[in-house]
Design a protein around this motif. Structure first.
Motif, short mmCIF file in Angstrom:
data_model
loop_
_atom_site.label_atom_id
_atom_site.label_comp_id
_atom_site.label_asym_id
_atom_site.label_seq_id
_atom_site.Cartn_x
_atom_site.Cartn_y
_atom_site.Cartn_z
N ALA A 233 0.38 -1.47 0.14
CA ALA A 233 0.12 -0.17 -0.11
C ALA A 233 1.20 1.40 0.17
O ALA A 233 0.22 2.44 -0.92
CB ALA A 233 -0.99 0.11 1.21
N VAL A 234 1.99 1.19 0.67
CA VAL A 234 2.96 2.02 0.81
C VAL A 234 3.37 2.82 -0.34
O VAL A 234 3.75 3.37 -1.27
CB VAL A 234 3.95 2.36 1.75
N LEU A 235 4.01 0.98 -1.34
CA LEU A 235 4.45 1.24 -2.27
C LEU A 235 3.82 1.93 -3.52
O LEU A 235 4.10 2.55 -4.48
CB LEU A 235 5.00 0.20 -2.78
N ASN A 236 2.56 1.48 -3.68
CA ASN A 236 0.94 2.49 -4.49
C ASN A 236 1.20 3.81 -4.47
O ASN A 236 0.77 4.43 -5.19
CB ASN A 236 0.25 1.31 -3.96
N MET A 237 1.20 4.12 -2.99
CA MET A 237 0.95 5.97 -2.53
C MET A 237 1.95 6.56 -3.60
O MET A 237 2.00 7.70 -3.83
CB MET A 237 1.10 6.27 -0.97
N ILE A 238 3.84 6.12 -3.25
CA ILE A 238 5.20 6.83 -3.52
C ILE A 238 4.77 6.19 -5.07
O ILE A 238 5.32 7.21 -6.14
CB ILE A 238 5.55 5.90 -3.60
N ILE A 569 11.69 1.57 -3.87
CA ILE A 569 11.75 2.99 -4.05
C ILE A 569 13.67 2.86 -3.34
O ILE A 569 14.45 2.04 -3.42
CB ILE A 569 11.37 3.21 -3.09
N GLU A 570 13.81 4.37 -4.20
CA GLU A 570 15.48 4.12 -4.02
C GLU A 570 14.84 6.03 -3.27
O GLU A 570 14.16 6.67 -3.99
CB GLU A 570 16.42 4.38 -5.03
N ARG A 571 16.83 6.15 -2.66
CA ARG A 571 16.22 7.97 -2.15
C ARG A 571 17.38 8.72 -3.19
O ARG A 571 18.11 8.19 -3.47
CB ARG A 571 17.33 8.61 -1.08
N SER A 572 16.05 9.63 -3.57
CA SER A 572 17.01 10.75 -4.77
C SER A 572 17.36 12.49 -4.34
O SER A 572 16.11 12.68 -3.46
CB SER A 572 16.52 10.99 -6.35
N SER A 573 18.37 12.78 -4.64
CA SER A 573 18.50 14.21 -4.21
C SER A 573 18.49 15.16 -5.17
O SER A 573 18.84 14.83 -6.25
CB SER A 573 20.28 13.70 -3.23
N GLU A 574 17.86 16.13 -5.33
CA GLU A 574 17.80 17.10 -5.88
C GLU A 574 17.59 18.52 -5.16
O GLU A 574 17.04 18.63 -4.36
CB GLU A 574 16.41 16.92 -6.57
N LYS A 575 18.51 18.80 -5.41
CA LYS A 575 18.74 20.93 -5.17
C LYS A 575 18.43 20.61 -3.18
O LYS A 575 17.45 20.63 -2.55
CB LYS A 575 17.37 21.77 -5.67
N ILE A 590 3.52 -2.46 -9.52
CA ILE A 590 1.71 -1.24 -9.32
C ILE A 590 1.70 -2.30 -10.42
O ILE A 590 -0.24 -2.52 -10.11
CB ILE A 590 2.14 -0.81 -8.68
N LYS A 591 2.17 -2.23 -10.95
CA LYS A 591 0.65 -2.70 -12.17
C LYS A 591 0.68 -3.34 -12.48
O LYS A 591 -0.25 -4.16 -13.47
CB LYS A 591 2.05 -1.51 -14.03
N ILE A 592 1.09 -4.04 -12.59
CA ILE A 592 1.58 -6.07 -12.89
C ILE A 592 0.22 -6.28 -10.86
O ILE A 592 -0.68 -7.46 -11.88
CB ILE A 592 1.97 -7.03 -13.16
N VAL A 595 -4.52 -7.54 -7.98
CA VAL A 595 -5.29 -7.31 -7.14
C VAL A 595 -4.85 -6.03 -6.25
O VAL A 595 -4.12 -5.18 -5.13
CB VAL A 595 -4.32 -8.06 -5.18
N GLU A 596 -6.26 -4.52 -6.55
CA GLU A 596 -6.98 -3.22 -5.29
C GLU A 596 -6.58 -3.65 -4.63
O GLU A 596 -5.94 -2.64 -3.72
CB GLU A 596 -8.05 -3.33 -6.48
N ASP A 597 -7.39 -4.33 -3.46
CA ASP A 597 -7.79 -3.93 -2.20
C ASP A 597 -5.98 -4.34 -1.45
O ASP A 597 -5.69 -3.55 -0.52
CB ASP A 597 -7.98 -5.39 -1.82
N ILE A 598 -5.49 -5.45 -1.74
CA ILE A 598 -3.40 -5.09 -1.36
C ILE A 598 -2.86 -3.81 -1.70
O ILE A 598 -2.46 -3.05 -1.17
CB ILE A 598 -3.23 -6.50 -1.82
N LYS A 599 -3.23 -3.13 -2.54
CA LYS A 599 -2.74 -1.35 -3.19
C LYS A 599 -3.43 -1.03 -1.93
O LYS A 599 -2.59 0.93 -2.33
CB LYS A 599 -2.74 -1.77 -4.39
#
Length: 836
Positions: A233-238, A569-575, A590-592, A595-599
């Motif tokens: 669910a957190v991955l889906n948010m990101i 996910i990864e941390r990316s630095s900008e400014k 997330i694309k494949i 199961v929408e419930d688990i997202k």
């Protein structure tokens, strides 16, 4: 004898020292010095597995569980054939959910072995002996669902029949523990919470193991595709946020701002009130021309002044502390948890893993004691505290409300004065201390002014907020207030129908895309996830629940780091700011995933609602588990019947890094990086791989990438010798695929051109004391503290960062940059700001 079982050694050690003392190599460790000896004594005392004390003329054995000694069995533990997931029926539900001793982990390959962890075996054997010799047992694990389940699993596995009670400790101080020992809870009072903890673990195991196996078998030929209720669910948010950003098209817009002058010459600005800004610049300019050429005079049609207040902020719970520390210091959520846990273990702050932001009604006495200590600890604290007479401290229900306390109260300072805090610990402690001090103040008194200035049928709005009495804002919050404010400060005194002169100009802007999540905003999003639920009944529960979001305050940080470790996910630095960006692997998952419930956060909201009911004895565990099995069956079938064709293997191996030994691509796993040419059963295949763990060192992605691409880390690491002393070294990748150490830098001595090396105290010329005396020390007497980055800049012929607080020979302080001149440190000073 009575046995106390804590969750970890650190807590057991603190309990023993605070209630009595510990004898260690001729040293008496007690409440006053236990932090001083913790690291040196830990190894020897941990081996013993138990600490013996006497408290109130009663003998106690204090032992610990080292977290999870017992875990749920895996599918292969029910049937060895299920080690290969293709042999396992999906979905798989055991007839009875059984437990086993935690398994051993191979530290070199970071994989779980098919044998019990020998330490867990020994500790369980010792616990059984202690339990059976005891009059009764005291459960001192964390007072939450997981803590109750940890004790319940161990008690059940050992098969003992000794009565037990529950210790609830809010602070690890002598006074706090004595109070907790005098008010032990009954075993019966914890049973429902234990059931909820067991059901949470079983449900997560059932859903996670079945969906992970189903997704891996369908979409991967190599690495595991990990699915979990919260992490997915957190991955889906990101991922959703990232796709919104990529699909966003910024568009310009225009508004008109009026610069008004009163008849007495006072000036103020107002913004034209529109339903939507102009999307066509020519139309904005057309109106601008009319206003400037034909409407020189405007009329005040509304003028409103009313008093308002700014409430004193709530005390910290773990998520809110993580958010503020991330905003102010750039700390990750995990770092904040580690720091506040260390402060708690030192007895300096109360229990950290809390969702509450208030204290119990009667805790004003404890806060008074803490404030007395803070007065002695810090002169700035003393000034703020003494600003309010003790009899006038404004303790209210906003901060002291027993009805709003969940399992644990808010995080506050205790009456124990901190000693030897690190710089990072001091920063977090400072946040907590200031939040406590603010509770003695009243809300800030303000005055809000609203002006509507009308030109023909066009209305311009002006707002202003003036702080009349700052109250709590003086506790280091005035600067934050001014930074956050977008309104005018003091506005002129006017009356309705007054005439003012106006000049107008267009103001251009652009629509902005949503912002990527960072360490602060991801915690906010996870904490408030329950607000996104559409079911009003469950939304209302989530607003009041002990765990109102995705994960708990204690697990949110670990969930985010798990997504990073698994390369989703990864941390990316900008400014100079760091954000979370999903990898292609994370986006593809997330694309494949069908199961929408688990997202969705709705699943967690519903689970938390039902687990809350179970912990209160209002719902049957069997009904909950049956529903979990039914949902899992449905979700597995959705995966099996999905027609998606994307493979995660391609995303997993599409790293831009090649194996330094065979040239093939490397693949990131949850344990580290491994060559894609690796084949377990082929002795001729490349065996290169690097784990995140190297003895007592934890490597990050950059460290491993440095080893892969440069064969050497950029940063240095502190290593411990057998005699207990420390040294610094770079890590290198050797030709035998193993990690080694090196003391050589990549830079030459500016005096004799020899290689620079690192030592415990700084960087030295390799011919130091052999004809050359050039060195760059970590610390100098006049306050110079050089970081590795400073040393690199100096050796490259550049200036260091601006170093503040340097001391001159006369004792005055100053700020300066450092550079090298003829092999010696030289100062250069920032340019003085010109007066406007």
């Amino acid at each position: 004898m009575i046995t106390i079982m804590a969750e970890k050694f650190d807590v057991a050690y603190a309990i023993a020292a605070c209630l009595d003392h510990i004898d260690y190599n001729g040293v008496v460790i007690n409440k006053d010095n236990y932090k001083q000896y913790e690291e040196t004594a830990k190894k020897a005392l941990t081996k013993k597995g138990v600490l013996y004390i006497t408290y109130q003329q009663q003998k106690y054995a204090i032992s610990w569980a080292s977290g999870h000694l017992i875990q749920l069995k895996q599918a292969q533990d029910y049937n060895p054939d299920y080690k290969q997931w293709r042999n396992m029926p999906l979905p798989f539900f055991p007839d009875k959910y059984e437990t086993m001793i935690k398994r051993k982990i191979d530290p070199a390959k970071m994989r779980v072995l098919d044998e019990p962890n020998p330490y867990c075996v020994a500790q369980l054997k010792l616990l059984k002996q202690l339990f059976e010799r005891s009059e009764y047992i005291i459960n001192a694990t964390d007072d939450d669902r997981e803590g109750e389940a940890i004790f319940g699993y161990i008690y059940e596995y050992l098969g003992v029949n000794v009565p037990y009670k529950r210790l609830i400790q809010s602070e690890l101080t002598t006074a706090g523990l004595q109070k907790s020992m005098a008010s032990l809870k009954s075993a019966e009072s914890t049973k429902n919470k234990e059931s909820a903890g067991r059901m949470r673990a079983i449900a997560d195991w059932t859903v996670g193991s079945n969906l992970t196996a189903a997704m891996t078998l369908k979409y991967s030929s190599g690495s595991v595709i990990s699915i979990g209720r919260v992490q997915t669910a957190v991955l889906n948010m990101i991922v959703t946020r990232e796709l919104e950003i990529k699909n966003f098209i910024s568009k310009p817009f225009w508004n008109i701002v009026g610069d008004f002058t009163t008849q007495t010459g006072d000036k103020y600005k107002g913004k034209l009130q529109l339903e939507e800004p102009f999307s066509d610049k020519s139309k904005a300019n057309e109106l601008l021309h009319i206003l400037n050429e034909k409407c020189p005079v405007a009329t005040i049609t509304e003028y409103d002044q009313k008093p308002t207040t700014k409430e004193v902020p709530l005390l910290y719970n773990l998520p809110s502390l993580q958010v503020d520390a991330a905003k102010k210091f750039g700390f990750s959520a995990q770092k904040v948890l580690d720091i506040v846990q260390a402060l708690y273990m030192g007895g300096y702050t109360t229990y950290p893993r809390t969702e509450s932001s208030v204290l119990n009604d009667a805790e004003t006495v404890n806060v008074d004691k803490s404030l007395d200590m803070l007065c002695k600890y810090n002169s700035a604290y003393s000034k703020w505290i003494n600003n309010v007479p003790k009899a006038q401290r404004n303790y209210t229900k906003r901060h002291f409300n027993s009805k709003k306390v969940k399992s644990h109260t808010a995080i506050v300072t205790t009456d124990k004065q901190p000693e030897n805090l690190s710089a990072e610990q001091e920063k977090v402690y400072d946040l907590i201390a200031k939040s406590v001090i603010r509770t003695i103040y009243k809300p800030a008194a303000c005055e809000k002014t609203t002006i509507i200035t009308q030109v023909n049928n066009y209305k311009f709005k002006t707002t202003g907020l003036v702080i009349k009495d700052p109250q709590w804002l003086i506790v280091d919050a005035m600067e934050d207030e001014s930074e956050d404010k977008e309104e005018n400060d003091v506005l002129p005194q006017l009356q309705v129908n007054d005439k003012v002169a106006g000049k107008y100009e267009t103001q251009e802007g652009k629509t902005k895309s949503p912002q990527r999540y960072n360490d602060a905003t991801i915690i906010v999003a996870m904490s408030t996830a329950g607000k996104k639920v559409k079911d009003e009944e469950i939304k209302q529960y989530m607003a009041e629940a002990e765990h109102p979001g995705l994960g708990t305050g204690a697990t949110m940080a670990a969930i985010v780091e798990t997504l990073v470790r698994r390369n989703y996910i990864e941390r990316s630095s900008e400014k100079k700011k760091t954000y979370f960006v999903p990898t292609q692997k994370g986006i593809n998952l997330i694309k494949i995933l069908p199961v929408e419930d688990i997202k969705s956060v709705t699943l967690t909201a519903k689970w938390e609602h039902r687990l809350y009911n179970i912990s209160n004895g209002e719902e049957n565990t069997e009904a909950f588990l049956n529903d979990i099995k039914e949902a899992t069956t449905k979700w597995v079938e959705e995966i099996k019947s999905s027609s998606q064709q994307i493979s995660l293997d391609d995303a997993e191996t599409s790293q831009n890094y090649n194996c330094p030994f065979c040239g093939k691509k490397v693949r990131k796993t949850k344990f580290g990086y491994i060559c894609t040419g690796y084949k377990k059963d082929d002795p001729q295949s490349c065996k290169f791989g690097l784990s995140y763990s190297f003895f007592d060192i934890t490597l990050n992605d950059k460290d491993i990438i440095d080893l892969i691409t440069k064969r050497k880390t950029e940063r240095t690491f502190l290593r411990k010798k057998k005699d207990g002393s420390f040294y610094k070294a770079f890590l290198i990748l050797k030709d035998d695929h193993k990690i080694g150490i090196s003391f050589e830098t990549d830079y030459k001595c500016p005096v004799c051109n020899s290689q620079m090396k690192i030592s415990k105290s700084g960087w030295l010329c390799s011919k130091y004391k052999d004809g050359c005396d050039f060195a760059l020390w970590d610390n100098y007497k006049n306050g110079i503290n050089l970081t590795d980055a400073d040393k690199v800049n100096l050796l490259k012929g550049k200036k260091t960062r601006l170093i503040k607080g340097l001391k001159s020979k006369k004792g005055t302080t100053f700020d300066a940059y450092l550079s090298l001149k003829d092999g010696k440190l030289a100062f250069s000073f920032p340019k003085a700001k010109k007066d406007k």
